[in-house]
Design an enzyme around this catalytic site. Structure first.
Site, PDB file in Angstrom:
ATOM      1  N   TYR A  10       0.831  -1.214   0.000  1.00  0.00           N
ATOM      2  CA  TYR A  10       0.000   0.000   0.000  1.00  0.00           C
ATOM      3  C   TYR A  10       0.869   1.269   0.000  1.00  0.00           C
ATOM      4  O   TYR A  10       0.795   2.090  -0.928  1.00  0.00           O
ATOM      5  CB  TYR A  10      -0.927  -0.057   1.217  1.00  0.00           C
ATOM      6  CG  TYR A  10      -1.695   1.194   1.520  1.00  0.00           C
ATOM      7  CD1 TYR A  10      -2.303   1.938   0.508  1.00  0.00           C
ATOM      8  CD2 TYR A  10      -1.831   1.625   2.838  1.00  0.00           C
ATOM      9  CE1 TYR A  10      -3.022   3.089   0.816  1.00  0.00           C
ATOM     10  CE2 TYR A  10      -2.547   2.757   3.147  1.00  0.00           C
ATOM     11  CZ  TYR A  10      -3.138   3.488   2.134  1.00  0.00           C
ATOM     12  OH  TYR A  10      -3.846   4.621   2.436  1.00  0.00           O
ATOM     13  N   TYR A 139       4.458  -6.210  17.287  1.00  0.00           N
ATOM     14  CA  TYR A 139       4.653  -5.402  16.075  1.00  0.00           C
ATOM     15  C   TYR A 139       5.489  -4.158  16.386  1.00  0.00           C
ATOM     16  O   TYR A 139       6.509  -3.897  15.738  1.00  0.00           O
ATOM     17  CB  TYR A 139       3.294  -5.005  15.485  1.00  0.00           C
ATOM     18  CG  TYR A 139       3.407  -3.949  14.422  1.00  0.00           C
ATOM     19  CD1 TYR A 139       4.154  -4.178  13.264  1.00  0.00           C
ATOM     20  CD2 TYR A 139       2.798  -2.696  14.583  1.00  0.00           C
ATOM     21  CE1 TYR A 139       4.283  -3.190  12.293  1.00  0.00           C
ATOM     22  CE2 TYR A 139       2.921  -1.716  13.612  1.00  0.00           C
ATOM     23  CZ  TYR A 139       3.667  -1.962  12.479  1.00  0.00           C
ATOM     24  OH  TYR A 139       3.800  -0.986  11.526  1.00  0.00           O
ATOM     25  N   ASP A 284      -5.413  -1.210  21.828  1.00  0.00           N
ATOM     26  CA  ASP A 284      -5.644   0.114  21.240  1.00  0.00           C
ATOM     27  C   ASP A 284      -5.444   1.222  22.280  1.00  0.00           C
ATOM     28  O   ASP A 284      -6.233   1.339  23.220  1.00  0.00           O
ATOM     29  CB  ASP A 284      -7.094   0.227  20.729  1.00  0.00           C
ATOM     30  CG  ASP A 284      -7.279  -0.328  19.340  1.00  0.00           C
ATOM     31  OD1 ASP A 284      -6.275  -0.470  18.613  1.00  0.00           O
ATOM     32  OD2 ASP A 284      -8.434  -0.604  18.962  1.00  0.00           O
TER      33      ASP A 284
END
Ligand code: UDP
Length: 329
Positions: A10, A139, A284
């Site tokens: 992307y 990550y 989150d």
């Protein structure tokens, strides 16, 4: 010649579209998550793996590479928690092989795609590059590990590098012909637009009890072409010797809540979303908004696209993809 690893993904494919205007470009991508059709025809394309020495040797022997830009990574927080081995293997070990090969061929300029996830849960309104880095998932840790390796390689081997910490990349190229194409899709804006196109029944808002004005998470959405332009400036800074090492945030400096993003999608498309409010998604943070003052002062970069323009460009892409997808590789 510039080697773009992960140039079929992307963000990489948007960078390639800008870079081919100025430089000769070679793209290395294993197409595990990228797409061949996203790569501009003016770039040389090699299908191969950045962790594979044979693939890398073939490229470095054949082409005079001046700099490497590295976009090839796995980038889903949730997946990294469930399968950390994949993240340390692909994002850390394979990158180390790439860096080792660069040193072998005396290529000393490196641009690295990093992330806001290196900061963890920062306790500030606007995150600056000197905020502490305490990633809360594999990550973010995998990206921070490479940042630390780069600092050591700069001291020991004279590697020049720019680390770019992206906030929430979004939007699509103005042509409407390349854009975000993840499978499965997990990101907010494409999910909302897919829903508004009738490709999903509803959207889920993950958590309404965050410590934010409307209770939903706040993020800093940055257009992918703005990101691409920052990479071009970073490359110029390395190639001209203006910078030897640097770390920059890339964001808008504006935070939007999940509810605000959905409302803006409704406004841009003129359609109404069916919303389901669910529990929080693990991992989150409530709010992640960048200060990009440093790269503005040092390289003259600032974001140009507003949230509305980001969504307009993404909407154009998703409509195009919906109609033309079946004919693309
Ligand atoms: N989000 C949501 N519903 C979705 C996808 C995302 O409520 O279907 C929320 C998510 O919890 C986060 C924000 O939207 O607060 C942005 O998520 P995204 O996955 O796009 O990017 P991230 O910030 O995780 O990199």
């Amino acid at each position: 010649m510039i080697l773009v690893v992960g140039g079929a993904g992307y963000i990489g494919s948007h960078l390639v579209k800008e870079l081919v205007e100025k430089e000769q470009v070679i793209v290395l991508d294993n197409l595990s998550t990228g797409h061949r059709y996203l790569v501009d025809d003016r770039a040389v394309f090699v299908q191969g793996d950045l962790g594979n020495r044979t693939d890398l040797d073939a490229i470095f022997e054949k082409y005079p590479i001046q700099a490497v830009m590295h976009f090839a990574a796995n980038s889903l927080v949730g997946e990294s928690v469930v399968n950390p081995l994949k993240y340390y293997q692909n994002n850390v070990a394979a990158t180390l092989t790439l860096l080792e090969t660069m040193l072998k061929y005396n290529v000393k300029n490196f641009i690295f795609s990093s992330t806001a996830a290196t900061y963890g849960i920062p306790n500030v309104e606007l995150i600056t590059e000197d905020c502490p880095t305490n990633p809360i998932n594999p990550y973010g840790r995998s990206k921070l590990m490479i940042e630390q390796i780069l600092a050591d390689f700069a001291s020991a081997y004279g590697l020049n590098y720019v680390v770019l910490r992206y906030f929430n990349a979004a939007g699509a190229h103005e042509s409407g012909e390349i854009g975000e194409d993840h499978n499965p899709e997990t990101h907010l804006i494409p999910i909302v637009l897919q829903h508004l196109l009738g490709q999903r029944d509803k959207i889920s808002v993950f958590g309404t009890d965050y410590n934010t004005p409307d209770g939903t998470c706040i993020r800093d959405y940055i257009h992918v072409t703005d990101l691409a332009k920052a990479h071009i400036l970073a490359l110029e800074a390395l190639l001209t010797g203006k910078k030897k090492t640097a770390i920059y945030n890339l964001g808008n400096g504006l935070g939007y809540s999940v509810k605000e993003v959905i409302e803006t999608c409704e406004k841009v498309t003129g359609r109404k979303a069916v919303i389901e409010y669910t529990d929080r998604r693990p991992g989150d943070p409530a709010r992640l908004v960048a200060s990009s003052q440093k790269i503005y002062e040092e390289l003259g970069w600032k974001a140009e696209y507003s949230l509305e323009q980001i969504i307009e460009s993404a909407w154009k892409w998703h409509q195009w993809k919906g109609t033309k997808w079946s004919s693309r590789p």
